[in-house]
Design an enzyme around this catalytic site. Sequence first.
Site, PDB file in Angstrom:
ATOM      1  N   ALA A   1       0.761  -1.318  -0.135  1.00  0.00           N
ATOM      2  CA  ALA A   1       0.023  -0.070  -0.080  1.00  0.00           C
ATOM      3  C   ALA A   1       0.988   1.552   0.051  1.00  0.00           C
ATOM      4  O   ALA A   1       0.197   2.402  -0.077  1.00  0.00           O
ATOM      5  CB  ALA A   1      -0.933   0.085   1.067  1.00  0.00           C
ATOM      6  N   LYS A   2       2.152   1.166  -0.012  1.00  0.00           N
ATOM      7  CA  LYS A   2       3.068   2.334   0.149  1.00  0.00           C
ATOM      8  C   LYS A   2       3.098   2.911  -1.234  1.00  0.00           C
ATOM      9  O   LYS A   2       2.864   2.330  -2.221  1.00  0.00           O
ATOM     10  CB  LYS A   2       4.352   1.865   0.808  1.00  0.00           C
ATOM     11  CG  LYS A   2       4.574   1.356   2.177  1.00  0.00           C
ATOM     12  CD  LYS A   2       3.755   2.253   3.159  1.00  0.00           C
ATOM     13  CE  LYS A   2       3.773   1.453   4.399  1.00  0.00           C
ATOM     14  NZ  LYS A   2       3.071   2.014   5.519  1.00  0.00           N
ATOM     15  N   PRO A   3       3.635   4.126  -1.354  1.00  0.00           N
ATOM     16  CA  PRO A   3       3.579   4.692  -2.624  1.00  0.00           C
ATOM     17  C   PRO A   3       4.596   3.773  -3.795  1.00  0.00           C
ATOM     18  O   PRO A   3       4.333   3.950  -4.795  1.00  0.00           O
ATOM     19  CB  PRO A   3       4.494   6.223  -2.346  1.00  0.00           C
ATOM     20  CG  PRO A   3       3.984   6.616  -0.882  1.00  0.00           C
ATOM     21  CD  PRO A   3       3.756   5.268  -0.112  1.00  0.00           C
TER      22      PRO A   3
END
Length: 385
Positions: A201-203
């Site tokens: 879910a991180k950039p």
Amino acid sequence: MNIPFIDLKKQYARIEKQVRSNMDAVMEHGAYIMGPEIPALEKRLAEYCGAKHGLGCASGTDALTLALMALDVKPGDAVFTTPFTFFATAEAIALLGATPVYVDIDPVTFNIDPEKLEKTIEALKGSDNGYPLPKVEGLTARGIITVGIFGLPADYDAIKAIADKHDLFIVEDAAQSFGGEYKGRKSCSLGDITCTSFFPAKPLGCYGDGGMCFTDDDKLIERLRSHRVHGQGPDKYDNVRLGINGRLDTLQAAALHAKFDIFPEEIELRDKVAATYAELLKDIDGLTPPSTPEGDRSAWAQYCPLAKDSAHRDRIQAALKEKGVPSPVYYPIPLHLQTAFKELGYKAGDCPISEDAAKRIFAIPMHPYLERDAQEYIADAIKNA
């Protein structure tokens, strides 16, 4: 509409061919652990951030643990950090026997407040200024872990001045802020060691767990490399210190190479999504959209407005749920009030800005491929609440 919180499927549709090609290459050469994709990724991401060294590892939590190990954090040490973050930030401190000392946040950026940081350090050193401290005797101030919450780096110039004054290290927890900027400098180049996460879910996320440490210090990178593989010395079977099994899988590195190909463009797209939200939400009574200080840039890992109060948030979340829009809360319980840290003796009221934010904040869908009509749909639901 059924709007996903993060749309990884659209991203994968763009890069599927390259992801599969990169992973097939790993299957061909068979170096599933520490294969050639690892050092190539370390070099590539360090250059992007403006750091001298990168070190791939198994998760963002491992990155924090490795950083504190390399800095010789131990029982009796106090490490100052924010209570408004994911549990892992303080967990890494406690796992090494050290003590997290919580510093309240700035009400606009949600990052650690430098003025409160200075006062808390002074309180630990004996100043009777009323700032809350853990109920642990004999602590020695050792360092600071900042957090780039929701993608926005903390105020490093102010924090660095405080760290230098008190001879403290800085670890930058950039789990959410890889791709962000502080006064023209990239996140992951701001601390003595920086740690980021490649949670999906991180950039910049992989297809499992992963993380990386960054540093300009030649000695610290050698310590990090050793701690990453059980404290290994020059002879792989001579372990010269304690460490962990913290390696990044080669298949995850292969996926990250493909994702990083489009990452700079995705940061631009995130900026556009955030700007559209700011336009659509600016006149909603009682709602405070997030903002970014002039000269800084958020990676927009999450987009988190503030409701007027908890009842207002409840109404908004109910309205969004009815329309098929997810709106999770980051973070409902500040760390100083977490059950795992109850023995430190913190209580409600010790970090009032964090506690207030926890009652009012909520997140709405944020990813590079979120279209304006979906954002208008979300904004209308919030208005109607």
